[in-house]
Design a protein around this motif. Structure first.
Motif, PDB file in Angstrom:
ATOM      1  N   LEU A  11     -14.866  -3.082   1.440  1.00 14.86           N
ATOM      2  CA  LEU A  11     -14.115  -3.024   0.327  1.00 14.86           C
ATOM      3  C   LEU A  11     -12.808  -3.561   0.766  1.00 14.86           C
ATOM      4  N   GLY A  12     -12.044  -3.103   1.936  1.00 13.49           N
ATOM      5  CA  GLY A  12     -10.513  -3.668   2.200  1.00 13.49           C
ATOM      6  C   GLY A  12     -10.840  -4.828   2.481  1.00 13.49           C
ATOM      7  N   ASP A  13     -11.661  -5.539   3.274  1.00 14.36           N
ATOM      8  CA  ASP A  13     -11.884  -6.901   3.530  1.00 14.36           C
ATOM      9  C   ASP A  13     -11.941  -7.694   2.230  1.00 14.36           C
ATOM     10  N   ALA A  14     -12.606  -7.072   1.370  1.00 14.25           N
ATOM     11  CA  ALA A  14     -12.935  -7.920   0.061  1.00 14.25           C
ATOM     12  C   ALA A  14     -11.590  -8.091  -0.511  1.00 14.25           C
ATOM     13  N   LEU A  15     -10.873  -6.966  -0.769  1.00 10.15           N
ATOM     14  CA  LEU A  15      -9.411  -7.033  -1.324  1.00 10.15           C
ATOM     15  C   LEU A  15      -8.456  -7.721  -0.577  1.00 10.15           C
ATOM     16  N   LYS A  16      -8.426  -7.783   0.550  1.00 12.60           N
ATOM     17  CA  LYS A  16      -7.695  -8.688   1.411  1.00 12.60           C
ATOM     18  C   LYS A  16      -7.953 -10.306   1.071  1.00 12.60           C
ATOM     19  N   GLU A  17      -9.204 -10.519   0.886  1.00 16.13           N
ATOM     20  CA  GLU A  17      -9.569 -11.843   0.656  1.00 16.13           C
ATOM     21  C   GLU A  17      -9.166 -12.240  -0.662  1.00 16.13           C
ATOM     22  N   PHE A  18      -9.408 -11.436  -1.860  1.00 15.24           N
ATOM     23  CA  PHE A  18      -8.996 -11.689  -3.202  1.00 15.24           C
ATOM     24  C   PHE A  18      -7.551 -11.929  -3.236  1.00 15.24           C
ATOM     25  N   ILE A  19      -6.554 -10.854  -2.559  1.00 20.01           N
ATOM     26  CA  ILE A  19      -5.335 -11.367  -2.553  1.00 20.01           C
ATOM     27  C   ILE A  19      -4.752 -12.439  -2.031  1.00 20.01           C
ATOM     28  N   GLN A  20      -5.412 -12.936  -0.843  1.00 16.36           N
ATOM     29  CA  GLN A  20      -5.175 -14.299  -0.329  1.00 16.36           C
ATOM     30  C   GLN A  20      -5.651 -15.491  -1.276  1.00 16.36           C
ATOM     31  N   GLU A  21      -6.875 -15.327  -1.617  1.00 16.48           N
ATOM     32  CA  GLU A  21      -7.283 -16.404  -2.736  1.00 16.48           C
ATOM     33  C   GLU A  21      -6.464 -16.616  -3.775  1.00 16.48           C
ATOM     34  N   ASN A  22      -5.930 -15.509  -4.508  1.00 14.60           N
ATOM     35  CA  ASN A  22      -5.220 -15.610  -5.871  1.00 14.60           C
ATOM     36  C   ASN A  22      -3.610 -15.625  -5.475  1.00 14.60           C
ATOM     37  N   LYS A  23      -3.063 -15.370  -4.330  1.00 14.60           N
ATOM     38  CA  LYS A  23      -1.796 -15.631  -3.906  1.00 14.60           C
ATOM     39  C   LYS A  23      -1.099 -14.515  -4.877  1.00 14.60           C
ATOM     40  N   LEU A  24      -1.384 -13.310  -4.527  1.00 15.57           N
ATOM     41  CA  LEU A  24      -0.747 -11.904  -5.126  1.00 15.57           C
ATOM     42  C   LEU A  24      -0.060 -11.309  -4.114  1.00 15.57           C
ATOM     43  N   GLN A  25       0.196 -11.668  -2.884  1.00 15.42           N
ATOM     44  CA  GLN A  25       0.895 -10.926  -1.997  1.00 15.42           C
ATOM     45  C   GLN A  25       2.548 -10.514  -2.371  1.00 15.42           C
ATOM     46  N   LYS A  26       2.970 -11.831  -2.814  1.00 14.60           N
ATOM     47  CA  LYS A  26       4.325 -11.351  -3.234  1.00 14.60           C
ATOM     48  C   LYS A  26       4.617 -10.437  -4.299  1.00 14.60           C
ATOM     49  N   GLY A  27       3.623 -10.484  -5.432  1.00 18.72           N
ATOM     50  CA  GLY A  27       3.605  -9.269  -6.257  1.00 18.72           C
ATOM     51  C   GLY A  27       3.584  -8.025  -5.834  1.00 18.72           C
ATOM     52  N   ILE A  28       2.695  -8.030  -4.906  1.00 20.73           N
ATOM     53  CA  ILE A  28       2.267  -6.628  -4.199  1.00 20.73           C
ATOM     54  C   ILE A  28       3.521  -5.911  -3.462  1.00 20.73           C
ATOM     55  N   ASP A  29       4.157  -7.362  -2.744  1.00 23.95           N
ATOM     56  CA  ASP A  29       5.235  -6.682  -1.719  1.00 23.95           C
ATOM     57  C   ASP A  29       6.315  -6.168  -2.784  1.00 23.95           C
ATOM     58  N   LYS A  30       6.508  -6.834  -3.931  1.00 23.55           N
ATOM     59  CA  LYS A  30       7.887  -6.302  -4.816  1.00 23.55           C
ATOM     60  C   LYS A  30       7.387  -4.874  -5.298  1.00 23.55           C
ATOM     61  N   VAL A  31       6.219  -4.661  -5.582  1.00 24.81           N
ATOM     62  CA  VAL A  31       5.823  -3.038  -5.944  1.00 24.81           C
ATOM     63  C   VAL A  31       5.980  -2.137  -4.795  1.00 24.81           C
ATOM     64  N   GLU A  32       5.606  -2.506  -3.495  1.00 23.86           N
ATOM     65  CA  GLU A  32       5.753  -1.755  -2.415  1.00 23.86           C
ATOM     66  C   GLU A  32       6.955  -1.546  -1.630  1.00 23.86           C
ATOM     67  N   VAL A  33       7.798  -2.473  -2.053  1.00 21.58           N
ATOM     68  CA  VAL A  33       9.212  -2.409  -1.752  1.00 21.58           C
ATOM     69  C   VAL A  33      10.009  -1.151  -2.713  1.00 21.58           C
ATOM     70  N   ARG A  34       9.733  -1.401  -4.017  1.00 19.30           N
ATOM     71  CA  ARG A  34      10.334  -0.283  -5.230  1.00 19.30           C
ATOM     72  C   ARG A  34       9.604   1.181  -4.444  1.00 19.30           C
ATOM     73  N   ASP A  35       8.312   1.247  -4.217  1.00 21.33           N
ATOM     74  CA  ASP A  35       7.718   2.458  -3.821  1.00 21.33           C
ATOM     75  C   ASP A  35       8.475   3.129  -2.647  1.00 21.33           C
ATOM     76  N   ALA A  36       8.762   2.021  -1.582  1.00 19.22           N
ATOM     77  CA  ALA A  36       9.222   2.331  -0.364  1.00 19.22           C
ATOM     78  C   ALA A  36      10.459   2.969  -0.518  1.00 19.22           C
ATOM     79  N   TRP A  37      11.359   2.161  -1.525  1.00 15.90           N
ATOM     80  CA  TRP A  37      12.798   2.741  -1.626  1.00 15.90           C
ATOM     81  C   TRP A  37      12.649   4.062  -2.324  1.00 15.90           C
ATOM     82  N   ALA A  38      12.023   4.312  -3.267  1.00 16.91           N
ATOM     83  CA  ALA A  38      11.947   5.521  -3.946  1.00 16.91           C
ATOM     84  C   ALA A  38      11.529   6.769  -3.016  1.00 16.91           C
ATOM     85  N   ALA A  39      10.624   6.454  -1.960  1.00 18.46           N
ATOM     86  CA  ALA A  39      10.132   7.436  -1.086  1.00 18.46           C
ATOM     87  C   ALA A  39      11.019   7.729  -0.020  1.00 18.46           C
TER      88      ALA A  39
END
Length: 98
Positions: A11-39
């Motif tokens: 499942l993890g490999d399938a999600l990574k492939e989906f993220i790469q094919e749909n170019k979603l990494q920048k959006g995911i990074d933005k959300v992860e940065v907000r969560d990291a700041w709060a934590a």
């Protein structure tokens, strides 16, 4: 419609492939940065944080307290290092406090 692959994937490999094919990494990074700041910053700083935005390699943080902005400004390099460590990659190069 995309072709279905008959290979069995983790499942993890399938999600990574989906993220790469749909170019979603920048959006995911933005959300992860907000969560990291709060934590990492805790409730004391989060109560005065109005927005956290990642644009390319610069993190823009809006604060409602000028005193807190001054205090955090003294430790920018340490904050950047802590956030990058929390994210597991060297994503943030510059921190702008406003």
């Amino acid at each position: 419609m995309a072709k279905r692959k008959n290979d069995h994937l983790q499942l993890g490999d399938a999600l990574k492939e989906f993220i790469q094919e749909n170019k979603l990494q920048k959006g995911i990074d933005k959300v992860e940065v907000r969560d990291a700041w709060a934590a990492l910053m805790g409730n004391g700083v989060n109560n005065y944080t109005t927005s956290v935005e990642l644009q390319r390699d610069t993190l823009f943080v809006s604060l409602s307290s000028s005193v807190l902005r001054q205090e955090l400004g003294l430790g920018k390099s340490k904050i950047i290092a802590m956030l990058n460590e929390e994210l597991g990659k060297d994503l943030i190069k510059k921190l702008v406090l406003r």
